[in-house]
Scaffold this active site. Structure first.
Site, mmCIF file in Angstrom:
data_model
loop_
_atom_site.group_PDB
_atom_site.id
_atom_site.type_symbol
_atom_site.label_atom_id
_atom_site.label_comp_id
_atom_site.label_asym_id
_atom_site.label_seq_id
_atom_site.Cartn_x
_atom_site.Cartn_y
_atom_site.Cartn_z
ATOM 1 N N ARG A 129 16.435 3.865 7.795
ATOM 2 C CA ARG A 129 16.862 3.184 9.012
ATOM 3 C C ARG A 129 18.362 3.323 9.260
ATOM 4 O O ARG A 129 18.803 3.421 10.409
ATOM 5 C CB ARG A 129 16.450 1.712 8.955
ATOM 6 C CG ARG A 129 14.979 1.488 9.217
ATOM 7 C CD ARG A 129 14.512 0.086 8.868
ATOM 8 N NE ARG A 129 14.437 -0.130 7.425
ATOM 9 C CZ ARG A 129 13.907 -1.208 6.862
ATOM 10 N NH1 ARG A 129 13.406 -2.174 7.613
ATOM 11 N NH2 ARG A 129 13.858 -1.329 5.550
ATOM 12 N N GLN B 88 8.361 16.017 2.699
ATOM 13 C CA GLN B 88 7.419 15.165 1.971
ATOM 14 C C GLN B 88 5.994 15.640 2.238
ATOM 15 O O GLN B 88 5.612 15.849 3.390
ATOM 16 C CB GLN B 88 7.565 13.714 2.416
ATOM 17 C CG GLN B 88 6.727 12.742 1.598
ATOM 18 C CD GLN B 88 6.803 11.331 2.159
ATOM 19 O OE1 GLN B 88 6.278 11.057 3.227
ATOM 20 N NE2 GLN B 88 7.484 10.446 1.435
ATOM 21 N N TYR C 298 -1.288 5.759 -0.014
ATOM 22 C CA TYR C 298 -1.878 7.029 0.407
ATOM 23 C C TYR C 298 -2.755 7.572 -0.728
ATOM 24 O O TYR C 298 -2.982 6.898 -1.718
ATOM 25 C CB TYR C 298 -0.776 7.997 0.851
ATOM 26 C CG TYR C 298 -0.049 7.516 2.086
ATOM 27 C CD1 TYR C 298 -0.724 7.377 3.298
ATOM 28 C CD2 TYR C 298 1.300 7.157 2.045
ATOM 29 C CE1 TYR C 298 -0.074 6.912 4.432
ATOM 30 C CE2 TYR C 298 1.955 6.688 3.180
ATOM 31 C CZ TYR C 298 1.266 6.570 4.367
ATOM 32 O OH TYR C 298 1.898 6.094 5.487
#
Length: 407
Positions: free
Chosen positions: A345, A99, A169
């Protein structure tokens, strides 16, 4: 017998062995802003666990894009370390993605080496720090930095890149009316707010050429009043489809304004502050943290309702992310027309979860959404409390038990 989960899927020039992708959840495993053995070992474990592709998280395209001191910064000297990581992932039969992004105003001079920059000038409580709005004449160079990072990713052996255009972002700061207060051609209307994203995608697609897959993570909603909503986000998605992106990863939330909209559940404030070094920040967050980071209830596949609206409107491949912990729900999501799913997760809790899903039709990982991993990652690294070597202090155990009992 009719599950799509373990069938190959093609994203641009890349074909994955199955439809699972390790999401770009920040690992905090890069001291000195370079890859470590810990980062390699974690991604190798996920690849060995059966995932179709694993994504190395949030690599800054410039030093000014760093938000943490244990975050990757793309530059030539880290290529050998990244190449070792991608070789290890490939040896296990998985593809490797990275990423790429820029944190914009969510940094501090002590980390990024300059006054943080963003879509607009102002003050960011997240750091806290003053922020300088990027000048229009600086934007072409910033866009080229994304393209250069794609070239570095190719040299490092990655099969794909994921451009981060969400979560508040830099690209997201230009897109959102909440953070873009510009009066020039990069502010105001949505068409203007998309201009920087268009510049970035032009550079990225040129750099990717015909042999790298390009995914884009974007917000469906910013998650707070005054942010992006579905109507504008659908237009952003259509623009990304026109730009040639090979797939979209559909997410939501702002790290600085609505962090639990991204991740859902409760932030364990005692755990977060336990690992902080700065005494005044530790006690400040302990006093006001539950108001600064409000709980957003967790449910499986929590973004699915919104994501289905994008599936209806777009023809390109879409990757679902958000709250997947069980094979039954993953099969349901894939049956809704999504080409692949991402998990974060679940694969931290159990790196071999994909292999277990292949063996067990009703497989479910043991993550119970205490978000210990998230609270810890800001100061140390991302780790599941169920897999720790060290003993947790009683106060943290009590907090985890309290949160998990509510789940």
């Amino acid at each position: 017998m009719n599950s799509k989960l373990f069938t190959p899927v093609t994203i641009g020039p890349l074909t994955l062995r199955n439809r699972t992708i390790r999401s770009a959840a920040f690992e905090s495993m890069c001291p000195g802003n370079e890859p470590s053995e810990q980062l390699l070992d974690y991604h190798r474990s996920v690849a060995a666990g059966g995932v179709g592709m694993t994504t190395v998280a949030y690599a800054a395209v410039t030093r000014s894009g760093l938000s943490f001191d244990r975050q990757l910064w793309m530059r030539a000297e880290i290529i050998p370390g990244l190449r070792r990581l991608t070789d290890a992932v490939h040896a296990e039969g998985a593809a490797a993605s990275i990423q790429l992004g820029h944190c914009g105003n969510m940094s501090h001079k002590s980390i990024c080496g300059c006054t943080p920059v963003g879509a607009s000038s102002g003050f960011n409580l997240y750091s806290p720090t003053f922020v300088r709005g990027l000048r229009a004449d600086e934007l072409p160079e910033m866009a080229r930095a994304y393209g250069n990072a794609v070239h570095l990713a190719r040299e490092s052996g990655f099969d794909a890149v994921e451009i981060h255009a969400g979560h508040g972002y830099l690209i997201s700061q230009f897109l959102s009316p909440s953070t873009n207060h510009r009066k020039d051609e990069f502010g105001g209307s949505l068409e203007n707010r998309m201009r920087f994203m268009d510049m970035v995608m032009d550079e990225v697609m040129k750099a990717a050429g015909s042999d790298m897959a390009v995914l884009v993570k974007m917000n469906m909603r910013d998650g707070f009043r005054g942010g992006m909503e579905l109507d504008e986000s659908l237009q952003v998605a259509r623009r990304l489809q026109q730009s040639g992106a090979h797939a979209l990863v559909l997410s939501g939330g702002f790290v600085s304004k609505a962090p639990m909209y991204v991740m859902r559940g409760e932030m364990p404030i005692r755990t977060m502050t336990h690992y902080m070094d700065c005494w005044w920040l530790k006690y400040g967050v302990r006093m006001v943290g539950k108001w600064m980071i409000p709980t957003v209830p967790f449910k499986e596949a929590y973004f699915l309702e919104d994501a289905l609206k994008f599936r209806k409107e777009l023809t390109m491949p879409l990757v679902y992310v958000g709250g997947l912990v069980a094979r039954q729900k993953i099969d349901e999501v894939l049956d809704c027309g999504f080409e692949a799913v991402q998990m974060g997760r679940a694969l931290l809790n159990e790196p071999g979860f994909v292999n277990r899903m292949k063996a067990e039709e009703n497989a479910r990982c043991s993550c119970r959404h205490s978000n210990y991993c998230i609270a810890r990652m800001y100061s140390i690294d991302m780790a599941c409390h169920q897999r720790l070597q060290e003993e947790l202090p009683p106060c943290l155990k009590k907090e985890i038990e309290r949160i998990e009992s509510r789940g």
